[in-house]
Structures are given as C-alpha cells and as structure tokens.
Write a protein that holds these residues in place. Structure first.
Motif, PDB file in Angstrom:
ATOM      1  N   THR A 267       0.798  -1.225   0.000  1.00 36.41           N
ATOM      2  CA  THR A 267       0.000   0.000   0.000  1.00 36.41           C
ATOM      3  C   THR A 267       0.831   1.276   0.000  1.00 36.41           C
ATOM      4  O   THR A 267       0.326   2.337  -0.358  1.00 36.41           O
ATOM      5  CB  THR A 267      -0.933   0.022   1.223  1.00 36.41           C
ATOM      6  OG1 THR A 267      -0.152  -0.123   2.415  1.00 36.41           O
ATOM      7  CG2 THR A 267      -1.942  -1.113   1.146  1.00 36.41           C
ATOM      8  N   SER A 268       2.096   1.189   0.412  1.00 38.36           N
ATOM      9  CA  SER A 268       2.939   2.382   0.475  1.00 38.36           C
ATOM     10  C   SER A 268       4.362   2.046   0.080  1.00 38.36           C
ATOM     11  O   SER A 268       4.857   0.948   0.374  1.00 38.36           O
ATOM     12  CB  SER A 268       2.939   2.989   1.887  1.00 38.36           C
ATOM     13  OG  SER A 268       1.637   3.318   2.303  1.00 38.36           O
ATOM     14  N   PHE A 269       5.017   3.017  -0.581  1.00 36.50           N
ATOM     15  CA  PHE A 269       6.410   2.858  -0.993  1.00 36.50           C
ATOM     16  C   PHE A 269       7.166   4.117  -0.578  1.00 36.50           C
ATOM     17  O   PHE A 269       6.873   5.207  -1.065  1.00 36.50           O
ATOM     18  CB  PHE A 269       6.510   2.662  -2.513  1.00 36.50           C
ATOM     19  CG  PHE A 269       5.760   1.469  -3.030  1.00 36.50           C
ATOM     20  CD1 PHE A 269       6.411   0.261  -3.238  1.00 36.50           C
ATOM     21  CD2 PHE A 269       4.401   1.548  -3.309  1.00 36.50           C
ATOM     22  CE1 PHE A 269       5.720  -0.845  -3.713  1.00 36.50           C
ATOM     23  CE2 PHE A 269       3.696   0.448  -3.787  1.00 36.50           C
ATOM     24  CZ  PHE A 269       4.363  -0.753  -3.985  1.00 36.50           C
ATOM     25  N   PHE A 270       8.116   3.978   0.341  1.00 45.77           N
ATOM     26  CA  PHE A 270       8.907   5.117   0.805  1.00 45.77           C
ATOM     27  C   PHE A 270      10.259   5.065   0.116  1.00 45.77           C
ATOM     28  O   PHE A 270      11.038   4.138   0.318  1.00 45.77           O
ATOM     29  CB  PHE A 270       9.106   5.068   2.320  1.00 45.77           C
ATOM     30  CG  PHE A 270       7.824   4.962   3.107  1.00 45.77           C
ATOM     31  CD1 PHE A 270       6.623   5.431   2.586  1.00 45.77           C
ATOM     32  CD2 PHE A 270       7.811   4.405   4.371  1.00 45.77           C
ATOM     33  CE1 PHE A 270       5.437   5.343   3.305  1.00 45.77           C
ATOM     34  CE2 PHE A 270       6.633   4.317   5.106  1.00 45.77           C
ATOM     35  CZ  PHE A 270       5.440   4.783   4.570  1.00 45.77           C
ATOM     36  N   GLY A 271      10.545   6.065  -0.730  1.00 48.38           N
ATOM     37  CA  GLY A 271      11.738   6.013  -1.558  1.00 48.38           C
ATOM     38  C   GLY A 271      12.713   7.144  -1.368  1.00 48.38           C
ATOM     39  O   GLY A 271      13.331   7.578  -2.332  1.00 48.38           O
ATOM     40  N   GLY A 272      12.885   7.642  -0.167  1.00 40.19           N
ATOM     41  CA  GLY A 272      13.752   8.786   0.048  1.00 40.19           C
ATOM     42  C   GLY A 272      15.209   8.468   0.300  1.00 40.19           C
ATOM     43  O   GLY A 272      16.025   9.389   0.412  1.00 40.19           O
ATOM     44  N   HIS A 273      15.573   7.200   0.405  1.00 39.93           N
ATOM     45  CA  HIS A 273      16.968   6.836   0.642  1.00 39.93           C
ATOM     46  C   HIS A 273      17.758   6.782  -0.663  1.00 39.93           C
ATOM     47  O   HIS A 273      17.198   6.501  -1.726  1.00 39.93           O
ATOM     48  CB  HIS A 273      17.064   5.474   1.325  1.00 39.93           C
ATOM     49  CG  HIS A 273      16.645   5.479   2.759  1.00 39.93           C
ATOM     50  ND1 HIS A 273      17.372   6.105   3.746  1.00 39.93           N
ATOM     51  CD2 HIS A 273      15.564   4.927   3.380  1.00 39.93           C
ATOM     52  CE1 HIS A 273      16.771   5.927   4.908  1.00 39.93           C
ATOM     53  NE2 HIS A 273      15.663   5.229   4.720  1.00 39.93           N
ATOM     54  N   ALA A 274      19.059   7.015  -0.569  1.00 42.52           N
ATOM     55  CA  ALA A 274      19.937   6.950  -1.742  1.00 42.52           C
ATOM     56  C   ALA A 274      20.896   5.763  -1.655  1.00 42.52           C
ATOM     57  O   ALA A 274      21.779   5.630  -2.501  1.00 42.52           O
ATOM     58  CB  ALA A 274      20.739   8.238  -1.882  1.00 42.52           C
ATOM     59  N   ARG A 275      20.722   4.931  -0.636  1.00 40.32           N
ATOM     60  CA  ARG A 275      21.535   3.729  -0.456  1.00 40.32           C
ATOM     61  C   ARG A 275      20.595   2.570  -0.133  1.00 40.32           C
ATOM     62  O   ARG A 275      19.438   2.783   0.248  1.00 40.32           O
ATOM     63  CB  ARG A 275      22.542   3.926   0.695  1.00 40.32           C
ATOM     64  CG  ARG A 275      23.513   5.099   0.501  1.00 40.32           C
ATOM     65  CD  ARG A 275      24.574   4.796  -0.555  1.00 40.32           C
ATOM     66  NE  ARG A 275      25.383   3.652  -0.195  1.00 40.32           N
ATOM     67  CZ  ARG A 275      26.394   3.677   0.686  1.00 40.32           C
ATOM     68  NH1 ARG A 275      26.698   4.804   1.315  1.00 40.32           N
ATOM     69  NH2 ARG A 275      27.093   2.590   0.924  1.00 40.32           N
ATOM     70  N   PRO A 276      21.053   1.329  -0.254  1.00 44.17           N
ATOM     71  CA  PRO A 276      20.199   0.193   0.111  1.00 44.17           C
ATOM     72  C   PRO A 276      19.682   0.313   1.544  1.00 44.17           C
ATOM     73  O   PRO A 276      20.418   0.701   2.454  1.00 44.17           O
ATOM     74  CB  PRO A 276      21.141  -1.011  -0.040  1.00 44.17           C
ATOM     75  CG  PRO A 276      22.132  -0.576  -1.063  1.00 44.17           C
ATOM     76  CD  PRO A 276      22.359   0.887  -0.810  1.00 44.17           C
ATOM     77  N   THR A 277      18.410   0.009   1.735  1.00 41.10           N
ATOM     78  CA  THR A 277      17.839   0.007   3.078  1.00 41.10           C
ATOM     79  C   THR A 277      18.089  -1.365   3.694  1.00 41.10           C
ATOM     80  O   THR A 277      17.808  -2.388   3.076  1.00 41.10           O
ATOM     81  CB  THR A 277      16.338   0.311   3.039  1.00 41.10           C
ATOM     82  OG1 THR A 277      15.699  -0.536   2.074  1.00 41.10           O
ATOM     83  CG2 THR A 277      16.096   1.757   2.651  1.00 41.10           C
ATOM     84  N   ASN A 278      18.616  -1.397   4.917  1.00 38.36           N
ATOM     85  CA  ASN A 278      19.007  -2.674   5.499  1.00 38.36           C
ATOM     86  C   ASN A 278      18.394  -2.959   6.861  1.00 38.36           C
ATOM     87  O   ASN A 278      18.695  -3.988   7.465  1.00 38.36           O
ATOM     88  CB  ASN A 278      20.538  -2.765   5.600  1.00 38.36           C
ATOM     89  CG  ASN A 278      21.153  -1.476   6.114  1.00 38.36           C
ATOM     90  OD1 ASN A 278      20.717  -0.957   7.133  1.00 38.36           O
ATOM     91  ND2 ASN A 278      22.152  -0.960   5.407  1.00 38.36           N
ATOM     92  N   ALA A 279      17.533  -2.079   7.356  1.00 41.95           N
ATOM     93  CA  ALA A 279      16.819  -2.332   8.613  1.00 41.95           C
ATOM     94  C   ALA A 279      15.542  -1.512   8.631  1.00 41.95           C
ATOM     95  O   ALA A 279      15.507  -0.393   8.115  1.00 41.95           O
ATOM     96  CB  ALA A 279      17.688  -1.992   9.823  1.00 41.95           C
ATOM     97  N   VAL A 280      14.496  -2.077   9.229  1.00 42.72           N
ATOM     98  CA  VAL A 280      13.214  -1.379   9.297  1.00 42.72           C
ATOM     99  C   VAL A 280      12.478  -1.829  10.552  1.00 42.72           C
ATOM    100  O   VAL A 280      12.602  -2.984  10.971  1.00 42.72           O
ATOM    101  CB  VAL A 280      12.372  -1.653   8.028  1.00 42.72           C
ATOM    102  CG1 VAL A 280      12.007  -3.130   7.911  1.00 42.72           C
ATOM    103  CG2 VAL A 280      11.123  -0.790   8.000  1.00 42.72           C
ATOM    104  N   LEU A 281      11.715  -0.906  11.163  1.00 40.94           N
ATOM    105  CA  LEU A 281      10.894  -1.265  12.319  1.00 40.94           C
ATOM    106  C   LEU A 281       9.778  -0.251  12.488  1.00 40.94           C
ATOM    107  O   LEU A 281       9.817   0.853  11.938  1.00 40.94           O
ATOM    108  CB  LEU A 281      11.739  -1.357  13.593  1.00 40.94           C
ATOM    109  CG  LEU A 281      12.510  -0.121  14.077  1.00 40.94           C
ATOM    110  CD1 LEU A 281      11.636   0.802  14.915  1.00 40.94           C
ATOM    111  CD2 LEU A 281      13.707  -0.551  14.915  1.00 40.94           C
TER     112      LEU A 281
END
Length: 222
Positions: free
Chosen positions: A168-182
C-alpha cells in the motif's frame, strides 16, 4: 510442526528475551549437547522459547534456507520452503502466530526480492509479495500484526496491508540500500536505516505510515 517441542530440557533453553541470540552461541549450545547445526546464521528464537529458527546453506550451495532447531530434542527440520532466492531475514509477529521472511539474490541485482508471511503453527503460506525490485533484506511486523514493512537493495521501504494482501505504500527517500526497518509509536511511525561499506549516505529516516510523509532524518554515521 513449527513452534512445537517438549519441555524436557526447558531449563537449558537459550535466552529468548534478554538479548539477540548469537549464531556462535547457538552452535556451541547445540554441539555441547551432541547436536550438529552446521553453520547457522541469523538465529531467531520462537516466542515460546522451545525452538530456534535459523538460516543455513546446504552443502556446496550458496543459497540460504530456513531451518528449525528443537531445543529439547535436537531435531533440525527444513521449514517454510517456497522462496526462489536465498532467505535474508526472519521475524515473528508480536503474538507469535505469524512469521515473515525476506529473500533475494544479492549477486544478481536485476532479480526481484521476495517477501512472504507464514502461519507459525503449521508453516502454511499466508501472503506472498514480489514488490521489491531487488533483494529484500529485512522485514518487520506492526505491533498489531496488521501491517508488514520490508527493506532491501532497491533503496525503498515497502508497507503491506496483510488483510488486503497488497503493498500500500512505498517510501523512496533513501539513496543507499535500506538494510533495517521497524515500527514505532504503536505502528504509526516507521523507521528505516540505509547505507553500506562506502562512506556517505548512511542514515536513518522516520516516516508516517498512513500518509507516507517523511518526518525526519538522522545522519552522522560514517
């Protein structure tokens, strides 16, 4: 069956809530009791503490697969089969009833990632998502278990509504691979970490889950 084991050696089970379980400790724990696990990675105790899920590659194969180690009996079972690519992360929902896995091929960046949700009681697949454009490397449930977040090599965070069975949502503000989420604040806020070995771009972002608005960025990591 997942999360099922006798309690004969309950006093000897590895610590569950005190701190993250270290792979080398798990291996030593098993070997001193006559159980062989090979080279386990990313161990995750089941919520009841009776078993440990871990990743391991099979002989002469690079692909990581998911296994369950029964603490009491020492039995090791290959579980949750169905990913096309190596499994990179495992997590449980807060109530322990669901398991989420992230998978992907880190060497073939053109291949999409995979995110799956399973019933912890019988291993039945409940949801399957192929929205990550590259390898998925992390997953997290919201506290109420209604949502799942994934991160990965495509530099995005993806939110999934599990009841609806869709992203339902896509957050794309990073410029490097995302490696952790919570999730934080009862699931209303999502935190994501991005970066790698190269200098620069190592950061943590905060997002409002419902709107997708970026709430802030924490920098300073080298």
């Amino acid at each position: 069956m997942l999360c099922a084991a006798t309690s004969a050696h309950a006093e000897e089970k590895p610590p569950v809530d005190q701190k993250p379980l270290d792979a080398s400790f798990l291996r030593l724990y098993a070997e001193t009791r006559g159980f062989m696990l090979g080279r386990p990675t990313k161990p995750k105790p089941t919520p009841d503490g009776k078993a440990v899920l871990f990743l391991r590659s099979e002989a002469k194969k690079a692909k990581l697969s998911l296994y369950e180690f029964d603490v009491a009996t020492g039995k090791v079972v290959h579980v949750l089969t169905g990913h096309r690519f190596p499994v990179r992360a495992i997590t449980f929902s807060a109530d322990g009833k669901k398991i989420a896995t992230a998978a992907g091929d880190e060497d073939r960046v053109t291949q999409p990632g995979e995110v799956k949700v399973w019933n912890a009681a019988d291993g039945k697949q409940l949801n399957s998502f192929s929205n990550p454009k590259r390898a998925a490397t992390g997953v997290a449930f919201s506290p109420d278990g209604k949502y799942l977040a994934s991160c990965g090599f495509d530099e995005r965070v993806i939110i999934y509504d599990l009841a609806r069975g869709k992203a339902t949502s896509f957050f794309g503000g990073h410029a490097r691979p995302t490696n952790a989420v919570l999730f934080a604040r009862g699931g209303a806020v999502v935190l994501s970490a991005a970066g790698g070995r190269a200098r620069g771009g190592n950061e943590v972002k905060l997002w409002e889950r419902e709107s997708g608005n970026e709430l802030g960025t924490i920098v300073g990591h080298t």
